[in-house]
Design an enzyme around this catalytic site. Structure first.
Site, short mmCIF file in Angstrom:
data_model
loop_
_atom_site.label_atom_id
_atom_site.label_comp_id
_atom_site.label_asym_id
_atom_site.label_seq_id
_atom_site.Cartn_x
_atom_site.Cartn_y
_atom_site.Cartn_z
CG MET A 106 -8.27 7.50 2.70
SD MET A 106 -7.25 7.64 4.17
CE MET A 106 -6.45 6.02 4.16
CG ASP B 277 -6.03 -2.56 3.74
OD1 ASP B 277 -4.92 -2.26 4.19
OD2 ASP B 277 -6.72 -1.79 3.02
CG HIS C 10 -4.04 -1.54 -1.28
ND1 HIS C 10 -5.17 -2.33 -1.42
CD2 HIS C 10 -4.35 -0.66 -0.30
CE1 HIS C 10 -6.10 -1.95 -0.56
NE2 HIS C 10 -5.64 -0.92 0.12
CG ASP D 267 -5.05 2.62 1.15
OD1 ASP D 267 -6.00 1.81 1.10
OD2 ASP D 267 -3.92 2.31 1.55
CB SER E 140 -0.89 0.01 1.24
OG SER E 140 -1.38 1.33 1.45
CG MET F 143 -11.38 -2.57 5.99
SD MET F 143 -9.94 -2.16 4.97
CE MET F 143 -8.96 -1.16 6.09
CG MET G 122 -11.18 3.41 2.58
SD MET G 122 -9.59 3.38 3.44
CE MET G 122 -8.49 3.52 2.05
CG HIS H 114 -9.23 0.34 0.03
ND1 HIS H 114 -8.58 0.09 1.23
CD2 HIS H 114 -10.56 0.28 0.32
CE1 HIS H 114 -9.47 -0.10 2.18
NE2 HIS H 114 -10.68 0.02 1.66
C1 DX5 Z 1 -6.09 1.92 5.89
C2 DX5 Z 1 -5.71 1.54 4.50
C3 DX5 Z 1 -4.56 0.60 4.42
C4 DX5 Z 1 -3.27 1.12 4.96
C5 DX5 Z 1 -2.58 -0.04 5.61
O1 DX5 Z 1 -7.23 2.69 5.87
O2 DX5 Z 1 -6.79 0.97 3.81
O3 DX5 Z 1 -4.39 0.10 3.10
O4 DX5 Z 1 -2.43 1.68 4.01
O5 DX5 Z 1 -1.45 0.45 6.23
P1 DX5 Z 1 -0.61 -0.44 7.24
O6 DX5 Z 1 -0.14 -1.65 6.50
O7 DX5 Z 1 0.50 0.49 7.64
O8 DX5 Z 1 -1.52 -0.79 8.38
ZN ZN Z 2 -6.41 -0.03 1.88
#
Ligand code: DX5
Ligand code: ZN
Length: 236
Positions: free
Chosen positions: A40, A178, A36, A38, A11, A140, A71, A69
């Site tokens: 947000m 994740d 991956h 993320d 990620s 998650m 969010m 992903h």
């Molecule tokens: C959290 C994300 C993850 C995040 C994981 O909201 O969806 O993908 O990057 O990070 P680590 O591996 O540091 O927990």
């Molecule tokens: Zn993620």
């Protein structure tokens, strides 16, 4: 469950953005299965991250699938733009989406892989009527919104329930996890039934570098393939 190789999805939330291309290229050379990304929006989760411009830039420097992903409160608004930028798959949340089936169909109509994500407090059973329509499910293992959080241990029993549901309703659908995945927690989630592991800070935040971090993660789980396969196959 027939286990092929366990897959790592680094990620980039934990990457050094000043060296993002370099770090993604290193992850690809070290055997990453996909990248991956993320996304947000400051509403669905209390944080902001990145948009399609990052996908567009990464598309030029890696052949790896770019897994997005989302969010965000309204994923449908962003699918076209990310798809045009080069996203290969979308993970959308069950939470807050009253028309999840429609969102999944839109992703498929774009010719992309679709996955559904569930938060730590969401039951595995909500996947029952959507799993047959998706290529992957994402459990998650932290509350979404931030990298570098602690793995929530109680999610392992849910991973096992998701694995059971997948085997019953859509064998072949990937079970991905994740959040808080490192060399200590990776064996726990793999034993519970995950085959795709997202990892941010344990890869891009590792002081020894991306390649060494990925080697360590693989070393923590690859031997489990032999341990798990015979028992699982006899159950088929
Ligand atoms: C959290 C994300 C993850 C995040 C994981 O909201 O969806 O993908 O990057 O990070 P680590 O591996 O540091 O927990
Ligand atoms: Zn993620």
């Amino acid at each position: 469950m027939r286990i092929e190789a366990f897959k790592l999805a680094p990620s980039i939330l934990a990457a050094d953005f000043a060296r993002l291309g370099e770090q993604v290229v290193e992850a690809e050379r070290a055997g990453a299965d996909r990248i991956h990304i993320d996304v947000m929006d400051g509403d669905f989760v209390p944080n902001l991250s990145m948009g399609p411009a990052i996908v567009e830039s990464l598309r030029k420097i890696t052949r790896l699938p770019l897994e997005t992903h989302l969010m965000v409160s309204n994923p449908d608004l962003f699918l076209d733009e990310f798809a045009a930028a080069g996203s290969d798959s979308f993970l959308v949340h069950w939470e807050g989406n009253n028309n999840l089936h429609r969102t999944v169909q839109r992703i498929k109509a774009l010719g992309k892989r679709a996955g559904v994500a569930i938060n730590p407090a969401t039951a595995a059973a909500v996947l029952e009527e959507i799993v047959q329509d998706v290529d992957q499910v994402l459990v998650m293992t932290v509350n979404p919104g931030f990298g570098h959080q602690h793995f929530i241990g109680t999610t392992t029993s849910k991973i096992a329930r998701v694995r059971e549901l997948v085997e019953r309703r859509k064998p072949g659908c990937e079970v991905e996890v994740d959040g808080g995945i490192d060399a200590t927690t990776a064996p726990l989630v793999v034993r519970a039934g995950a085959t795709v592991l997202v990892a941010g800070s344990s890869i891009f935040g590792a002081p020894e570098g991306v390649t060494a971090a990925m080697t360590r993660l693989h070393a923590a789980i690859d031997h489990l393939e032999e341990e798990l396969e015979p028992a699982e196959q006899s159950a088929l």
